[in-house]
Design a protein around this motif. Sequence first.
Motif, PDB file in Angstrom:
ATOM      1  N   ALA A 137      82.836  59.785  40.302  1.00  0.00           N
ATOM      2  CA  ALA A 137      84.002  60.671  40.284  1.00  0.00           C
ATOM      3  C   ALA A 137      84.905  60.354  39.102  1.00  0.00           C
ATOM      4  O   ALA A 137      85.432  61.258  38.433  1.00  0.00           O
ATOM      5  N   LEU A 138      85.080  59.068  38.817  1.00  0.00           N
ATOM      6  CA  LEU A 138      85.949  58.636  37.726  1.00  0.00           C
ATOM      7  C   LEU A 138      85.508  59.200  36.386  1.00  0.00           C
ATOM      8  O   LEU A 138      86.339  59.605  35.552  1.00  0.00           O
ATOM      9  N   ASP A 139      84.211  59.256  36.149  1.00  0.00           N
ATOM     10  CA  ASP A 139      83.695  59.727  34.857  1.00  0.00           C
ATOM     11  C   ASP A 139      84.134  61.148  34.542  1.00  0.00           C
ATOM     12  O   ASP A 139      84.283  61.517  33.375  1.00  0.00           O
ATOM     13  N   GLY A 140      84.362  61.949  35.587  1.00  0.00           N
ATOM     14  CA  GLY A 140      84.746  63.335  35.365  1.00  0.00           C
ATOM     15  C   GLY A 140      86.124  63.503  34.739  1.00  0.00           C
ATOM     16  O   GLY A 140      86.453  64.590  34.244  1.00  0.00           O
ATOM     17  N   PHE A 141      86.933  62.449  34.729  1.00  0.00           N
ATOM     18  CA  PHE A 141      88.299  62.559  34.209  1.00  0.00           C
ATOM     19  C   PHE A 141      88.430  62.108  32.755  1.00  0.00           C
ATOM     20  O   PHE A 141      89.484  62.273  32.143  1.00  0.00           O
ATOM     21  N   ARG A 142      87.378  61.531  32.215  1.00  0.00           N
ATOM     22  CA  ARG A 142      87.332  61.160  30.797  1.00  0.00           C
ATOM     23  C   ARG A 142      88.523  60.289  30.369  1.00  0.00           C
ATOM     24  O   ARG A 142      89.136  60.510  29.318  1.00  0.00           O
ATOM     25  N   PHE A 143      88.869  59.314  31.206  1.00  0.00           N
ATOM     26  CA  PHE A 143      89.892  58.363  30.800  1.00  0.00           C
ATOM     27  C   PHE A 143      89.387  57.548  29.616  1.00  0.00           C
ATOM     28  O   PHE A 143      88.179  57.325  29.472  1.00  0.00           O
ATOM     29  N   ASP A 144      90.302  57.085  28.787  1.00  0.00           N
ATOM     30  CA  ASP A 144      89.912  56.261  27.641  1.00  0.00           C
ATOM     31  C   ASP A 144      89.232  54.974  28.102  1.00  0.00           C
ATOM     32  O   ASP A 144      88.356  54.447  27.418  1.00  0.00           O
ATOM     33  N   PHE A 177      93.116  54.230  33.804  1.00  0.00           N
ATOM     34  CA  PHE A 177      93.104  54.144  35.267  1.00  0.00           C
ATOM     35  C   PHE A 177      92.851  52.701  35.699  1.00  0.00           C
ATOM     36  O   PHE A 177      92.203  51.932  34.990  1.00  0.00           O
ATOM     37  N   ALA A 178      93.389  52.338  36.871  1.00  0.00           N
ATOM     38  CA  ALA A 178      93.100  51.047  37.487  1.00  0.00           C
ATOM     39  C   ALA A 178      93.067  51.248  38.995  1.00  0.00           C
ATOM     40  O   ALA A 178      94.027  51.743  39.587  1.00  0.00           O
ATOM     41  N   SER A 179      91.974  50.904  39.624  1.00  0.00           N
ATOM     42  CA  SER A 179      91.797  51.138  41.051  1.00  0.00           C
ATOM     43  C   SER A 179      92.644  50.182  41.885  1.00  0.00           C
ATOM     44  O   SER A 179      92.596  48.963  41.665  1.00  0.00           O
ATOM     45  N   PRO A 180      93.429  50.689  42.836  1.00  0.00           N
ATOM     46  CA  PRO A 180      94.202  49.815  43.725  1.00  0.00           C
ATOM     47  C   PRO A 180      93.315  48.812  44.455  1.00  0.00           C
ATOM     48  O   PRO A 180      92.286  49.183  45.030  1.00  0.00           O
ATOM     49  N   GLY A 181      93.729  47.533  44.422  1.00  0.00           N
ATOM     50  CA  GLY A 181      92.985  46.504  45.134  1.00  0.00           C
ATOM     51  C   GLY A 181      91.601  46.238  44.580  1.00  0.00           C
ATOM     52  O   GLY A 181      90.774  45.621  45.254  1.00  0.00           O
ATOM     53  N   PHE A 182      91.314  46.702  43.354  1.00  0.00           N
ATOM     54  CA  PHE A 182      89.990  46.557  42.745  1.00  0.00           C
ATOM     55  C   PHE A 182      88.902  47.148  43.637  1.00  0.00           C
ATOM     56  O   PHE A 182      87.752  46.694  43.628  1.00  0.00           O
ATOM     57  N   ALA A 183      89.260  48.163  44.413  1.00  0.00           N
ATOM     58  CA  ALA A 183      88.292  48.812  45.300  1.00  0.00           C
ATOM     59  C   ALA A 183      87.424  49.773  44.494  1.00  0.00           C
ATOM     60  O   ALA A 183      87.931  50.609  43.746  1.00  0.00           O
ATOM     61  N   THR A 184      86.117  49.647  44.642  1.00  0.00           N
ATOM     62  CA  THR A 184      85.197  50.534  43.926  1.00  0.00           C
ATOM     63  C   THR A 184      84.024  50.900  44.832  1.00  0.00           C
ATOM     64  O   THR A 184      83.794  50.280  45.869  1.00  0.00           O
ATOM     65  N   SER A 185      83.288  51.898  44.418  1.00  0.00           N
ATOM     66  CA  SER A 185      82.049  52.303  45.082  1.00  0.00           C
ATOM     67  C   SER A 185      81.255  53.118  44.067  1.00  0.00           C
ATOM     68  O   SER A 185      81.792  53.533  43.028  1.00  0.00           O
ATOM     69  N   LYS A 219     110.535  51.671  25.874  1.00  0.00           N
ATOM     70  CA  LYS A 219     110.290  50.409  25.182  1.00  0.00           C
ATOM     71  C   LYS A 219     108.884  50.338  24.603  1.00  0.00           C
ATOM     72  O   LYS A 219     108.429  49.272  24.171  1.00  0.00           O
ATOM     73  N   ASP A 220     108.192  51.480  24.588  1.00  0.00           N
ATOM     74  CA  ASP A 220     106.896  51.622  23.921  1.00  0.00           C
ATOM     75  C   ASP A 220     105.787  50.792  24.546  1.00  0.00           C
ATOM     76  O   ASP A 220     104.888  50.310  23.859  1.00  0.00           O
ATOM     77  N   HIS A 221     105.850  50.618  25.870  1.00  0.00           N
ATOM     78  CA  HIS A 221     104.738  50.003  26.570  1.00  0.00           C
ATOM     79  C   HIS A 221     103.765  51.097  26.996  1.00  0.00           C
ATOM     80  O   HIS A 221     104.102  52.282  27.011  1.00  0.00           O
ATOM     81  N   GLU A 222     102.568  50.709  27.366  1.00  0.00           N
ATOM     82  CA  GLU A 222     101.559  51.656  27.834  1.00  0.00           C
ATOM     83  C   GLU A 222     101.721  51.878  29.336  1.00  0.00           C
ATOM     84  O   GLU A 222     102.055  50.946  30.073  1.00  0.00           O
ATOM     85  N   LEU A 223     101.477  53.109  29.795  1.00  0.00           N
ATOM     86  CA  LEU A 223     101.571  53.424  31.220  1.00  0.00           C
ATOM     87  C   LEU A 223     100.364  54.241  31.652  1.00  0.00           C
ATOM     88  O   LEU A 223     100.104  55.321  31.122  1.00  0.00           O
ATOM     89  N   GLY A 224      99.604  53.708  32.617  1.00  0.00           N
ATOM     90  CA  GLY A 224      98.428  54.386  33.143  1.00  0.00           C
ATOM     91  C   GLY A 224      98.542  54.617  34.644  1.00  0.00           C
ATOM     92  O   GLY A 224      99.525  54.239  35.285  1.00  0.00           O
ATOM     93  N   LEU A 225      97.509  55.213  35.216  1.00  0.00           N
ATOM     94  CA  LEU A 225      97.501  55.598  36.630  1.00  0.00           C
ATOM     95  C   LEU A 225      96.819  54.533  37.484  1.00  0.00           C
ATOM     96  O   LEU A 225      95.714  54.086  37.178  1.00  0.00           O
ATOM     97  N   SER A 250      90.187  49.953  34.526  1.00  0.00           N
ATOM     98  CA  SER A 250      90.218  48.511  34.789  1.00  0.00           C
ATOM     99  C   SER A 250      90.110  48.297  36.292  1.00  0.00           C
ATOM    100  O   SER A 250      91.104  48.129  36.980  1.00  0.00           O
ATOM    101  N   ASP A 251      88.862  48.294  36.785  1.00  0.00           N
ATOM    102  CA  ASP A 251      88.606  48.311  38.224  1.00  0.00           C
ATOM    103  C   ASP A 251      87.876  47.069  38.725  1.00  0.00           C
ATOM    104  O   ASP A 251      87.560  46.979  39.911  1.00  0.00           O
ATOM    105  N   PHE A 252      87.597  46.138  37.830  1.00  0.00           N
ATOM    106  CA  PHE A 252      86.808  44.967  38.189  1.00  0.00           C
ATOM    107  C   PHE A 252      87.487  43.697  37.676  1.00  0.00           C
ATOM    108  O   PHE A 252      88.457  43.742  36.925  1.00  0.00           O
ATOM    109  N   ARG A 253      86.930  42.568  38.099  1.00  0.00           N
ATOM    110  CA  ARG A 253      87.304  41.267  37.554  1.00  0.00           C
ATOM    111  C   ARG A 253      86.111  40.735  36.769  1.00  0.00           C
ATOM    112  O   ARG A 253      84.961  40.899  37.189  1.00  0.00           O
TER     113      ARG A 253
END
Length: 278
Positions: free
Chosen positions: A157-164, A143-151, A95-101, A167-170
Amino acid sequence: MTGTKVCIRIDIDTVKDTQVLPVVLEILDQFNARATFFVTTGPDMTFKNYRNYRNPLKLLQKKAIMQHGLKQMFRGMVYKQQVQKSKNLQLILEKDHELGLHGYSHYEWMNTLQKKSKEEIREWISKGCELFEDACGFGPRSFASPGFATSNEFLEALDGFRFDYSSDFRGTEAFYPEHDSYRSSTLQLPVCARSFGELEFEGRSQEEIYHIIKNGLDTAQHFFVFYMHPSYEPILNRDLLIKVLDHIISSNDLEIITMHQLAKHIKRRGLPENPANI
């Protein structure tokens, strides 16, 4: 693109979420709206998380059970089902929606990320990317971090994957996180409002929730990321969800786009001079 950009972010945390995907997809079809989905990878351990839903309000206890299902939680204990293996994920793509990790091992991620090293987090994300690609046939671009958990270790570590984008914050503005002398290279598109479930947990009525979301939409300066789960809003608050979507569609000042489209738009436009610090 004109007006305030509205993104519909839908997190697939559990096998139950995958089972009810046709319901939310049918609602999106009604409004001809494209959404951004994030699917977690690895085992569904909802049964471990159930204690987090206990509260003195019987209505919310009932809704927690309805959302996750006692039968499905029991199956999770016995069979250790993998969320990303659901065939219903293909419906999102058809249905042409976007899907991320949405990370790897949702429960463990949101409860133990703070204790993990940069290398351990990199291995988690790599495992998530591998399982995502096995299931979908392509690698994740967001990418979107489960539970908005970050450190700090996570952001590096995230920067190494070069995601476009991620969405990890509010918050209400896009930014590149900074800590100490480090500036992240991954654009962050924050969620702009709490979900229906979170607002209900606070004791908000349906009418109050509608006006909170509506006010956020109507006063957003640049964009608004609306956040939900397939097994909650479309199933347990269908009328309220349709009311919110109807407001978006009927407004001349609001335009629904995917989060990938928003990221492209923001990168093209540029950010305010002062990036956010964490």
